[in-house]
Structure formats: structure tokens, C-alpha cells
Write an enzyme that holds these catalytic residues in place. Structure first.
Site, PDB file in Angstrom:
ATOM      1  N   ASN A   1      -7.637  -2.605  14.466  1.00  0.00           N
ATOM      2  CA  ASN A   1      -9.001  -3.032  14.136  1.00  0.00           C
ATOM      3  C   ASN A   1      -9.014  -4.232  13.185  1.00  0.00           C
ATOM      4  OD1 ASN A   1      -8.123  -1.896  11.788  1.00  0.00           O
ATOM      5  ND2 ASN A   1      -9.757  -0.379  11.595  1.00  0.00           N
TER       6      ASN A   1
ATOM      7  N   GLU B   1      -9.701  -1.808   5.169  1.00  0.00           N
ATOM      8  CA  GLU B   1     -10.251  -1.433   6.464  1.00  0.00           C
ATOM      9  C   GLU B   1     -11.396  -2.339   6.912  1.00  0.00           C
ATOM     10  OE1 GLU B   1      -9.218   0.263   8.743  1.00  0.00           O
ATOM     11  OE2 GLU B   1      -8.371   2.183   8.160  1.00  0.00           O
TER      12      GLU B   1
ATOM     13  N   HIS C   1      -7.274  -4.527  10.327  1.00  0.00           N
ATOM     14  CA  HIS C   1      -7.039  -4.284   8.899  1.00  0.00           C
ATOM     15  C   HIS C   1      -5.705  -4.873   8.452  1.00  0.00           C
ATOM     16  CE1 HIS C   1      -4.990  -0.336  10.109  1.00  0.00           C
ATOM     17  NE2 HIS C   1      -4.151  -0.775   9.193  1.00  0.00           N
TER      18      HIS C   1
ATOM     19  N   ASP D   1       0.819  -1.219   0.000  1.00  0.00           N
ATOM     20  CA  ASP D   1       0.000   0.000   0.000  1.00  0.00           C
ATOM     21  C   ASP D   1       0.849   1.265   0.000  1.00  0.00           C
ATOM     22  OD1 ASP D   1       0.958  -0.386   2.580  1.00  0.00           O
ATOM     23  OD2 ASP D   1      -0.995  -0.775   3.464  1.00  0.00           O
TER      24      ASP D   1
HETATM   25  C1  GLP Z   1      -0.587   0.515   8.518  1.00  0.00           C
HETATM   26  C2  GLP Z   1      -0.237  -0.365   7.325  1.00  0.00           C
HETATM   27  C3  GLP Z   1      -0.451  -1.833   7.622  1.00  0.00           C
HETATM   28  C4  GLP Z   1       0.165  -2.187   8.960  1.00  0.00           C
HETATM   29  C5  GLP Z   1      -0.482  -1.392  10.049  1.00  0.00           C
HETATM   30  C6  GLP Z   1       0.035  -1.712  11.451  1.00  0.00           C
HETATM   31  O1  GLP Z   1      -1.941   0.810   8.585  1.00  0.00           O
HETATM   32  N1  GLP Z   1      -0.971  -0.020   6.160  1.00  0.00           N
HETATM   33  O2  GLP Z   1       0.116  -2.617   6.577  1.00  0.00           O
HETATM   34  O3  GLP Z   1       0.015  -3.560   9.203  1.00  0.00           O
HETATM   35  O4  GLP Z   1      -0.213  -0.004   9.780  1.00  0.00           O
HETATM   36  O5  GLP Z   1       1.232  -1.058  11.659  1.00  0.00           O
HETATM   37  P1  GLP Z   1       2.188  -1.235  12.896  1.00  0.00           P
HETATM   38  O6  GLP Z   1       3.074  -2.376  12.560  1.00  0.00           O
HETATM   39  O7  GLP Z   1       2.941   0.060  12.958  1.00  0.00           O
HETATM   40  O8  GLP Z   1       1.335  -1.488  14.080  1.00  0.00           O
END
Ligand code: GLP
Length: 245
Positions: free
Chosen positions: A135, A142, A137, A67
């Protein structure tokens, strides 16, 4: 699903870095699906160490990222292109021409079509690395009443904006939309590896590892449909999620 419970987050990172290094050693031109966020950083650090030690060679590796934020250019320090360059690509012998992070600028439909084309190019990813949002995702798919199969632009939820605000100067700076690989692209990988740590992920992980429910309100649960999916969590998170396995 293979559920791996490790002693610490460092041990989880080591487990996943070993998995990725083994894959590259077995298939030097493998295709990796990569993720951003805080969670994969220690995994990338370990891969950089292995590359420096001559234990893994990225020369022929191809990558596609999940993404990118809309509105941020690739040289913006909070863009996911910048994240990948500074946390991995600039420090290993990968050919950057073989790495792809979708553009967050320009025509959204064309960018989404380009991402799907990259997901398909040369066959599916051999391994897709995933983090998870509080949440549930995955990538930026989402939690909500429906999910999309194809890559698309997603409006971020308040929970995601709040969680990701820690990387920005202020919450208002977090983009409110992002381009993301769709569920079909993610599930098309030959192997899925989701890594998580921290109590904030406990509810999402509970739904993923305890019981067989699949729900669009926790997109990670779609991993249960995949024949080769791995969830790697540390003991503290397993306990917080009430996982008894
Ligand atoms: C973002 C990314 C996800 C990731 C999530 C959790 O939203 N798009 O791919 O898994 O954050 O991130 P973190 O590892 O910082 O908790």
C-alpha cells in the site's frame, strides 16, 4: 528522483549492495539507516559476501533501523532486532554496540523519543535503505489521511498485517502495532534508496515513479521531495507498474 531499472531482482540487490559498499569504503564510519522485510535479504547476503572477501569493512559503521514490532522482545524470532542480527550483523565485523533497533517493549513514548535521538545522534544517516509495502508504506508509516513527522507507534493496516503474515505461523500472531521512524527522520537522511520487486508492489510503485503526485495515501511518494532519492526496481516490476523511462 533517480529511477534505476535492472534486469532482475538479483541485479537490483547487487546495485544497492555496491552502493552501500562504496559508501562504506569512502566513509568507514558512515551511518546507515537499515530496513527489514524480505526485500533487503539478498542485499545483506551480498554485503556479507563482500565483507568475507575483504572488500568492505564494517568495523566503524553505525546503523539505525527504521522500525520494530510492539510486543516482541529482541530475541523473538520475528522481531526486527533478531532479523538484523541473523541476516546481517552476526555475519559481518560490525560492532553491535553501534547498531540500533528500537525497542518494541516498555514505554512507547520513551522508545519513540529514543529512536528520534538515535536518528539525530552524530548527524543524519548517510544512506537510508527502504523497502515499500503493497500500500506504499515506508518503514511502518501507514497509508492514510495523515502522516507523522516524529517517530511514533503506528496501528498496522489490514493490508500490512496480511502481507507480513507470511513470516509468522498464523495471521493472528502478527503484532497489530509497531514503533516506526517518522517521515522527518526518514527524509533527513542524505540519500534515500528504495528497493522493490514483485507484482504486488506495482500499484504503489506506479504512483511513485509515474507522475509527480505526492499523497499520504502512498507515503513513499514523499521521496519526491528529497534531493537525492533513488528507486531501484527490476524490469518485470517496471513493466507491471507501466513505467516507460
Ligand atoms: C514491513 C516493513 C517495511 C518493509 C515492508 C515490505 O512492513 N516495516 O520496512 O518495506 O514490510 O516488506 P517486504 O520487503 O517483505 O515486501
Amino acid at each position: 528522483m533517480h529511477i534505476i531499472v535492472t534486469e532482475s531482482y538479483d541485479a537490483s540487490a547487487a546495485f544497492v549492495a555496491d552502493m552501500i559498499a562504496e559508501l562504506i569504503n569512502k566513509k568507514p564510519d558512515c551511518k546507515l539507516g537499515l530496513a527489514t522485510g524480505g526485500t533487503p535479504v539478498p542485499i545483506y547476503k551480498k554485503l556479507i559476501g563482500k565483507n568475507a572477501a575483504g572488500e568492505v569493512d564494517f568495523a566503524q559503521v553505525r546503523t539505525v533501523n527504521l522500525d520494530e514490532y510492539c510486543g516482541l522482545a529482541g530475541d523473538h524470532d520475528q522481531s526486527y532486532r533478531y532479523f538484523m542480527d541473523t541476516n546481517l550483523f552476526d555475519h559481518v565485523n560490525i560492532n553491535k554496540a553501534n547498531t540500533f533497533v528500537a525497542s518494541g517493549l516498555g514505554d512507547p513514548a520513551a522508545n519513540a523519543a529514543e529512536l528520534d535521538a538515535k536518528v539525530a545522534e552524530g548527524g543524519p544517516c548517510d544512506l537510508q535503505l527502504l523497502g515499500i509495502g503493497n500500500n506504499g508504506h515506508i518503514a511502518f508509516n501507514e497509508a492514510g489521511d495523515c502522516l507523522k513527522a516524529e517517530s511514533h507507534i503506528e496501528t498496522l493496516t489490514e493490508s500490512t498485517i496480511r502481507a507480513n503474515a507470511r513470516f509468522f505461523e498464523k495471521e493472528e500472531d502478527v503484532p497489530t502495532t509497531a514503533i516506526t521512524m517518522g517521515m522527518k527522520g526518514i527524509l533527513s537522511a542524505k540519500c534515500l534508496v528504495l528497493v522493490a520487486t514483485g507484482a504486488a508492489k506495482a500499484d504503489a510503485i506506479r504512483q511513485l515513479v509515474c507522475g509527480g503526485e505526492i499523497t499520504t495515501h502512498n507515503p513513499s511518494t514523499f521521496m519526491k521531495l528529497h534531493p537525492n532519492a533513488w528507486v531501484v526496481i527490476d524490469r518485470a516490476l517496471a513493466d507491471a507498474a507501466g513505467y516507460k523511462g
